[in-house]
Design a protein around this motif. Structure first.
Motif, PDB file in Angstrom:
ATOM      1  N   SER A 188      42.951 -80.622  36.221  1.00 37.32           N
ATOM      2  CA  SER A 188      43.455 -80.605  37.574  1.00 37.32           C
ATOM      3  C   SER A 188      44.706 -80.044  37.508  1.00 37.32           C
ATOM      4  CB  SER A 188      43.634 -82.325  37.677  1.00 37.32           C
ATOM      5  OG  SER A 188      42.566 -82.861  37.666  1.00 37.32           O
ATOM      6  N   ASN A 218      47.690 -79.298  40.643  1.00 38.78           N
ATOM      7  CA  ASN A 218      48.268 -79.769  42.017  1.00 38.78           C
ATOM      8  C   ASN A 218      47.092 -80.488  42.810  1.00 38.78           C
ATOM      9  OD1 ASN A 218      50.555 -78.235  41.399  1.00 38.78           O
ATOM     10  ND2 ASN A 218      49.483 -76.051  42.141  1.00 38.78           N
ATOM     11  N   ASN A 219      46.800 -81.656  42.136  1.00 43.69           N
ATOM     12  CA  ASN A 219      45.646 -82.521  42.674  1.00 43.69           C
ATOM     13  C   ASN A 219      44.259 -81.764  43.117  1.00 43.69           C
ATOM     14  OD1 ASN A 219      47.404 -84.682  42.584  1.00 43.69           O
ATOM     15  ND2 ASN A 219      48.402 -84.136  44.298  1.00 43.69           N
ATOM     16  N   GLN A 220      43.882 -80.793  42.499  1.00 43.64           N
ATOM     17  CA  GLN A 220      42.736 -79.869  42.589  1.00 43.64           C
ATOM     18  C   GLN A 220      42.140 -79.637  41.280  1.00 43.64           C
ATOM     19  OE1 GLN A 220      43.209 -76.061  44.205  1.00 43.64           O
ATOM     20  NE2 GLN A 220      41.140 -75.840  44.706  1.00 43.64           N
ATOM     21  N   ASN A 221      40.748 -80.120  41.384  1.00 42.36           N
ATOM     22  CA  ASN A 221      39.982 -80.003  40.117  1.00 42.36           C
ATOM     23  C   ASN A 221      39.625 -78.361  40.111  1.00 42.36           C
ATOM     24  OD1 ASN A 221      40.126 -82.477  39.481  1.00 42.36           O
ATOM     25  ND2 ASN A 221      38.221 -83.052  40.543  1.00 42.36           N
ATOM     26  N   ARG A 263      38.209 -71.903  42.929  1.00 38.14           N
ATOM     27  CA  ARG A 263      39.297 -71.546  41.822  1.00 38.14           C
ATOM     28  C   ARG A 263      38.610 -71.758  40.547  1.00 38.14           C
ATOM     29  NH1 ARG A 263      44.774 -73.895  42.780  1.00 38.14           N
ATOM     30  NH2 ARG A 263      45.668 -72.053  41.784  1.00 38.14           N
TER      31      ARG A 263
END
Length: 169
Positions: A59, A61-64, A97
């Protein structure tokens, strides 16, 4: 012949393409990533890596962000086991990403891009080559092509993931 002169013909490129790159080591070999195509570089501990359905991610910035070993994407063989902390390059296209686990960071360098021989055709995941100061060649990664390769790998789910402490024990 003396007194008659001599002609020379030099063929020089009209322009040189110079790019700023991040040099890394993958499977014991140096590679260059254009800095303009890198979202972020970071180091991760094994505790930061999670797994769901045989896919590893971390994780940020709150993105997996999916995590894959760079040597797997480039179809290289390596006998080394990643050590903690892991060196990771985050790359993306418009929709995805990914984090690429590399052996280590080697530094930044401006490189003069040399095109690959046209007889090779399009080399997957490679955009060109350059020469280092010592004369050794280095391949320059085509990040967008690499992201497409990552998409294909993750679609197959047969991933050689990074082994955590518990798995190596």
């Amino acid at each position: 012949k003396p007194g008659q002169g001599m002609n020379f013909h030099f063929q020089l490129p009209l322009t040189l393409s110079v790019i700023r790159t991040l040099l890394v080591e993958i499977a014991g070999e140096p590679y260059a990533f254009p800095l303009s195509r890198i979202d972020q570089i970071l180091t991760l501990n094994f505790d930061d890596i999670h797994s769901v359905e045989n896919r590893q991610y971390f994780s940020l910035n709150n993105q997996n962000i999916g995590l894959v070993r760079a040597e797997q994407v480039l179809e290289l063989t390596s006998n080394s086991t990643p050590t903690e902390p892991l060196s990771v390059i985050v790359v993306s296209d418009q929709t995805n990403r990914y984090g690429l686990v590399i052996d280590r960071f080697l530094g930044e360098k401006s490189l003069v891009v040399r095109p690959l021989d046209p007889r090779l055709g399009k080399v997957q995941d490679i955009t060109g080559a350059a020469l280092l100061e010592d004369g050794s060649p280095i391949l320059i990664i085509d990040v967008l092509d690499l992201v497409r390769s990552l998409d294909k790998i993750l679609a197959n789910i047969s991933i050689n993931h990074v082994k955590t402490k518990e798995e190596t024990a």
